[in-house]
Design an enzyme around this catalytic site. Structure first.
Site, mmCIF file in Angstrom:
data_model
loop_
_atom_site.group_PDB
_atom_site.id
_atom_site.type_symbol
_atom_site.label_atom_id
_atom_site.label_comp_id
_atom_site.label_asym_id
_atom_site.label_seq_id
_atom_site.Cartn_x
_atom_site.Cartn_y
_atom_site.Cartn_z
ATOM 1 N N GLU A 146 41.501 23.192 34.021
ATOM 2 C CA GLU A 146 40.088 23.328 33.631
ATOM 3 C C GLU A 146 39.290 22.093 34.039
ATOM 4 O OE1 GLU A 146 38.844 26.024 32.713
ATOM 5 O OE2 GLU A 146 40.413 27.197 31.714
ATOM 6 N N ASP A 293 45.313 34.626 39.107
ATOM 7 C CA ASP A 293 44.083 34.904 39.857
ATOM 8 C C ASP A 293 43.671 33.901 40.932
ATOM 9 O OD1 ASP A 293 43.565 33.135 37.788
ATOM 10 O OD2 ASP A 293 41.919 34.248 36.899
ATOM 11 N N GLU A 387 38.060 41.803 27.097
ATOM 12 C CA GLU A 387 39.054 40.897 27.682
ATOM 13 C C GLU A 387 40.245 41.646 28.265
ATOM 14 O OE1 GLU A 387 37.960 38.134 28.716
ATOM 15 O OE2 GLU A 387 39.206 36.698 27.656
ATOM 16 N N GLU A 405 33.072 36.963 36.231
ATOM 17 C CA GLU A 405 33.800 37.509 37.392
ATOM 18 C C GLU A 405 33.191 38.795 37.933
ATOM 19 O OE1 GLU A 405 35.217 36.116 34.837
ATOM 20 O OE2 GLU A 405 36.593 34.614 35.656
HETATM 21 C C1 DMJ Z 1 36.197 30.329 35.136
HETATM 22 O O1 DMJ Z 1 36.343 29.115 34.495
HETATM 23 C C2 DMJ Z 1 36.864 30.313 36.468
HETATM 24 O O2 DMJ Z 1 36.322 31.310 37.231
HETATM 25 C C3 DMJ Z 1 38.346 30.481 36.386
HETATM 26 O O3 DMJ Z 1 38.980 30.594 37.639
HETATM 27 C C4 DMJ Z 1 38.765 31.643 35.546
HETATM 28 N N1 DMJ Z 1 37.685 32.234 34.884
HETATM 29 C C5 DMJ Z 1 36.724 31.422 34.236
HETATM 30 C C6 DMJ Z 1 35.593 32.258 33.717
HETATM 31 O O4 DMJ Z 1 35.985 33.486 33.261
#
Ligand code: DMJ
Length: 932
Positions: A146, A293, A387, A405
């Site tokens: 993060e 992802d 979610e 997203e």
């Molecule tokens: C974001 O912080 C980024 O896109 C991350 O890769 C995963 N998703 C969150 C938001 O949903």
């Protein structure tokens, strides 16, 4: 475009080819679509696009302005209580809090959004604030992932646009790479996390003390998620290339190389979590959503940004596997890496909504359109993407933290197709955000998309990503002060300039492997270049793909489940299915033993299953055991959900709230069932005695009102009888446990007293102390407080909203509201005051496949039942049951399920409200069957 195509297929690397890939793809589609569009969705006029763009700007101002005014320098805004979220000062929310490093996260994450939204002056101010106020040396343990994507990415995005502006000659003339220096400082702070033999980073690091020192309070973890280890290359390489310090790119490449080496060789898939020391897959399920992802995203984007073919080759190898096993258009379903024909679960998570956008970048438009369309229909059903949702589109996890997203994919699909349909989609997203998530002090995450209740949370990614993508969706080239196609979006939508591909390239090509799968292009239409679908001549191309899917959510038979059954039929099933298991069957026990699963009889009558893979007779038996345990977890959690009553909503409807604040409430197992009857609306009054445990001494105060009672000292049912006898029309029990909140404790349902409770006719709901104090504070401030008890929040009256917006009290309206957040989706605990007959339900859903060496507990009654038969739209033979009529009816009634109820002073005739609500009740009953 030819440069992009030939590049992707392995011909010599043109210097700026990646740039061409991004820019040319989008440009081609725009030209082809805007010039020849003839039918399908109506084109949107420039005026309307501008209007929507302005709306996005206003919404951003509302979110950013409230953050800066009421939360800054805290990391995030708590939009219900209108204050900053400071780590350590709020109840811990677990891993979610690891994004907060006391470094003004939202400000940093918003930097480049300000420039995209043409707020250059505000950007300049924001950069000055970052340089003046932000400290990166706090004694706080943060997530490496993060911190990288939000803070390092935010600083680099800010730097990228600061130097762009400086070069233009008007703004930022004083800027001297200060943000880059901060980024470098932060980069060095993250590096100790990579001190593992594998090169995979530890998941967390202490900003001040690093990893190992005792005061670091981290460095003992063994596992990390694949995305956590594989989503560093863009930011780290950019940092290296901007500064010339190669170490960052080297470390990120090494981590990617290791993940690539560890891919499951027969399927070419990766698992969700990996041991950072041994490289063993800890969770062997694989999808494109949570946990994996952005690993895939970064492989493709690393190729685009860095011009290194090895990344594209890796991406293509994985993509081939994804399209073979995970993609079941329009669904994307997790599978097992060793047995990829076997689905790992029957639900999808919201994070996978980024994938259609990535497919656009890849040039594979058809499945992107299909998945996006499916997701949009889920959104239309629930206003937001929950979610997680099942293959038959029921809500699985009801939260929605304003994730971007889907907006991201919508933007990229619009760029690729030019189809105005995607503008209409964006318009719906804007409307829903304003209607359901907007509160006076920002935008609040949805705690439960079914009830419409809020959470006291506005994540920084909402500003970093959502507003960027929505604004860009409606913007024409001249609306943006720079050329967006000169940049690539990181996973947090931060902008990195594509010219980095030719800067400081010294470490490119080091540490790359040469093992790539030779793909057999003949079977797949996602090869590159994809002339078949990359350049559709038909302007109605996107519409023609969506058309067959237009009722996929409401009407069609989900294919994923059929595939599970097919895969079982094809021999991949465990020898014993969880649903068939009987603890009294000696044959079953023998099979369990072979699979390394032992059975423990607990004192309370439940049995606990524990798997130790090493005790299995063979590795195949161990895998069978793993699948059996996973099935058992799903089965058990499904059964638990069935036994639970869904959460309810307490909506404050009087001035100045007007329905904007929605609190999540626990239901009661007795009294009026709000899911079956119309909601109850009334003013609130505290009962005397407050605990409601004896005859009320103030019946005149509670008569015809909703009584507030404190939890404790007697049974819930006794409280209900006492307030009912005093003439109350409903009751809200407020937790006596000070500071309790649904943020930190799972909701529960109030049980009866073990006797007949049919005499209790009024509805009773439970609020934790923090939520309860929102109502108590409101009484103190406004005296008359009216609430609505229901199973789902009602829409606000637009007229009231207008009145409210012109009211000077608008700003303070919600400041007394308290936190309503929770990361838990469960509503299954039975209160301690309940009779002993009500045992606590276990939480098997909190077990993942990673927890296989732990345990699954099931109650005796659960051992032989089969929830799948009751709920899935596919029966166990894989045949589609005919729910079409039922679903059709539901979608018809849902249209009207949100009548404009007047909040506050304006009152509609009761008959008209009742007529509307009767329709609702029918719709809700139908919905309850389907999804609650
Ligand atoms: C974001 O912080 C980024 O896109 C991350 O890769 C995963 N998703 C969150 C938001 O949903």
């Amino acid at each position: 475009m030819s440069g992009a195509g030939s590049r992707g297929c392995g011909s010599p690397v043109p210097q700026r080819a990646p740039w061409s890939l991004v820019a040319a793809t989008a440009a081609f589609y725009l030209v082809s679509a805007t010039s020849v569009w003839t039918a399908g969705a109506e084109p949107m006029s420039r005026e309307e696009k501008q209007k929507l763009g302005n709306q996005v700007l206003e919404m951003f101002d509302h979110a950013y302005g409230n953050y800066m005014e009421h939360a800054y320098p805290a990391d995030e805004l708590m939009p219900l209580t209108c204050r900053g979220r400071v780590r350590g000062q709020e109840p811990s929310r677990g891993d979610v809090d690891d994004a907060l490093g006391k470094f003004s996260l939202t400000l940093i994450d918003s930097l480049d959004t300000l420039v995209v939204l043409n707020k250059t002056k505000e950007f300049e101010d924001a950069v000055r604030k970052v340089l003046r106020d932000v400290n990166l040396d706090n004694d706080v343990v943060v997530s490496v992932f993060e911190t990288n994507i939000r803070v390092l990415g935010g600083l680099l995005g800010g730097h990228s646009l600061a130097i762009m502006l400086k070069e233009k000659g008007e703004y930022m003339q004083w800027y001297n790479d200060e943000l880059l220096q901060m980024a470098k400082q932060l980069g060095y702070k993250l590096l100790p996390a990579f001190n593992t033999t594998s090169g995979l980073p530890y998941p967390r690091i202490n900003l001040k003390f690093g990893i190992r020192k005792p005061e670091a309070r981290t460095g003992t973890e063994t596992d990390t998620c694949t995305a956590c280890a594989g989503t560093l290359i863009l930011e780290f390489a950019a940092l290296s290339r901007f500064t010339g310090a190669t170490i960052f790119e080297e470390y990120a490449r090494k981590a990617l190389d290791f993940l690539w080496e560890k891919r499951q060789r027969s399927s070419n898939l990766v698992g969700v979590t990996i041991n950072i020391h041994t490289g063993d897959w800890v969770r062997k399920d694989s999808g494109v959503g949570a946990g994996i992802d952005s690993y895939y995203e970064y492989l493709l984007k690393a190729y685009v940004l860095l011009g290194d073919d090895s990344f594209l080759e890796r991406f293509n190898t994985h993509y081939d596997a994804i399209m073979r096993y995970i993609s079941q258009p329009p669904l994307l379903l997790d599978v097992h890496i060793h047995k990829p024909m076997l689905n790992a679960r029957t639900w999808m998570d919201a994070l996978l909504a980024f994938f259609p956008g990535l497919q656009v970048l890849k040039g594979d438009i058809r499945p992107a359109i299909e998945t996006h369309e499916m997701l949009y229909q889920v959104i239309k059903k629930h206003n937001f993407l929950p979610e997680a949702f099942t293959t038959d589109f029921r809500v699985h996890w009801a939260q929605h933290p304003l994730r971007p997203e889907f907006a991201e994919s919508t933007y990229f699909l619009y760029k690729a197709t030019g189809d105005p349909y995607y503008l209409e989609v964006g318009k719906t997203l804007i409307e829903n955000l304003n209607k359901y998530a907007r509160v006076p002090c920002g935008f609040a995450a949805m705690k439960d998309v079914r009830t419409g209740s809020h959470e006291d949370r506005m994540d920084s990614f909402f500003l970093a990503e959502m507003f960027k993508y929505l604004y860009l969706l409606f913007a024409d080239k001249e609306d943006i002060i720079f050329d967006i196609e000169d940049y690539i979006f990181t996973t947090e939508a931060h902008l990195l300039p594509l010219w980095l591909s030719t800067t400081n390239q010294s470490i490119s090509k080091k540490n790359t492997t040469s093992e790539y799968t030779e793909l057999d292009d003949s079977n797949f239409d996602w090869t590159c270049p994809n002339t078949q679908i990359l350049f559709p001549n038909d302007p109605l191309y996107a519409q023609s793909i969506r058309e067959p899917l237009k009722n996929v959510v409401d009407k069609s038979c989900p294919r994923g489940i059929i595939r599970v059954e097919e895969s079982f039929r094809s021999g991949a099933k465990p020898p014993l299915r969880a649903r068939d298991f009987m603890a009294t069957n000696p044959e079953h026990l023998e099979i369990l033993k072979k699979m390394g699963v032992s059975l423990i009889h607990l004192k309370d009558g439940r049995v606990q299953l524990v798997q130790h893979a090493i005790q299995a007779a063979s590795s195949i038996d161990a895998e069978d055991g793993l699948r059996f345990m996973q099935e058992m977890i799903e089965l058990s959690s499904q059964q638990q959900k069935e036994q639970q009553l869904p959460p309810r909503a307490v909506q404050i409807v009087s001035h100045p709230f007007f329905g904007r604040v929605v609190l999540t409430a626990g239901p009661a197992q007795f009294g009026l069932d709000l899911s079956k009857h119309k909601e109850t609306r009334g003013f609130v009054a505290s009962s005397k005695p407050y605990n409601g445990c004896s005859e009320l001494t103030n019946p005149e105060a509670v008569m015809g009102k909703i009584a507030l009672i404190q939890r404790g000292q007697c049974m819930f049912a006794e409280k209900a009888r006492n307030i009912q006898n005093a003439g109350a029309i409903g009751g809200i029990v407020i937790d006596d446990n000070e500071g309790s909140s649904s943020d930190t404790a799972p909701l529960f349902q109030m049980a009866g007293d073990g006797k007949d409770t049919d005499d209790i006719k009024i509805p009773m709901l439970f609020l934790f102390s923090k939520e309860g104090s929102i109502i108590l504070d409101a009484i103190r401030e406004y005296e008359e407080v009216e609430v609505l008890l229901s199973d789902k929040a009602k829409d606000r009256d637009p007229e009231m909203e207008n009145e409210e917006q012109s009211s000077p009290e608008n700003d303070s309206q919600n400041q007394s509201a308290e936190q309503v957040s929770s990361s838990s989706q469960e509503v299954d605990l039975v209160d301690q005051e309940s009779s002993e007959e009500n045992s606590l339900n276990s939480h098997p859903e909190s077990l993942s496949s990673a927890d296989m060496d732990k345990a699954v507990s099931i109650s005796p009654s659960e051992q032989t039942s089969n929830p799948t038969e009751n709920h899935e739209t596919t029966n166990l033979n894989g045949e589609c049951t005919d729910l079409d009529n039922q679903l059709q009816e539901q979608s018809e009634t849902e249209e009207d399920s949100s009548p404009n109820v007047s909040w506050g002073k304006k009152v509609r005739p009761i008959d008209s409200i009742l007529a509307d609500w009767n329709e609702d009740i029918e719709a809700f009953e139908m919905m309850e069957k389907d999804e609650l």
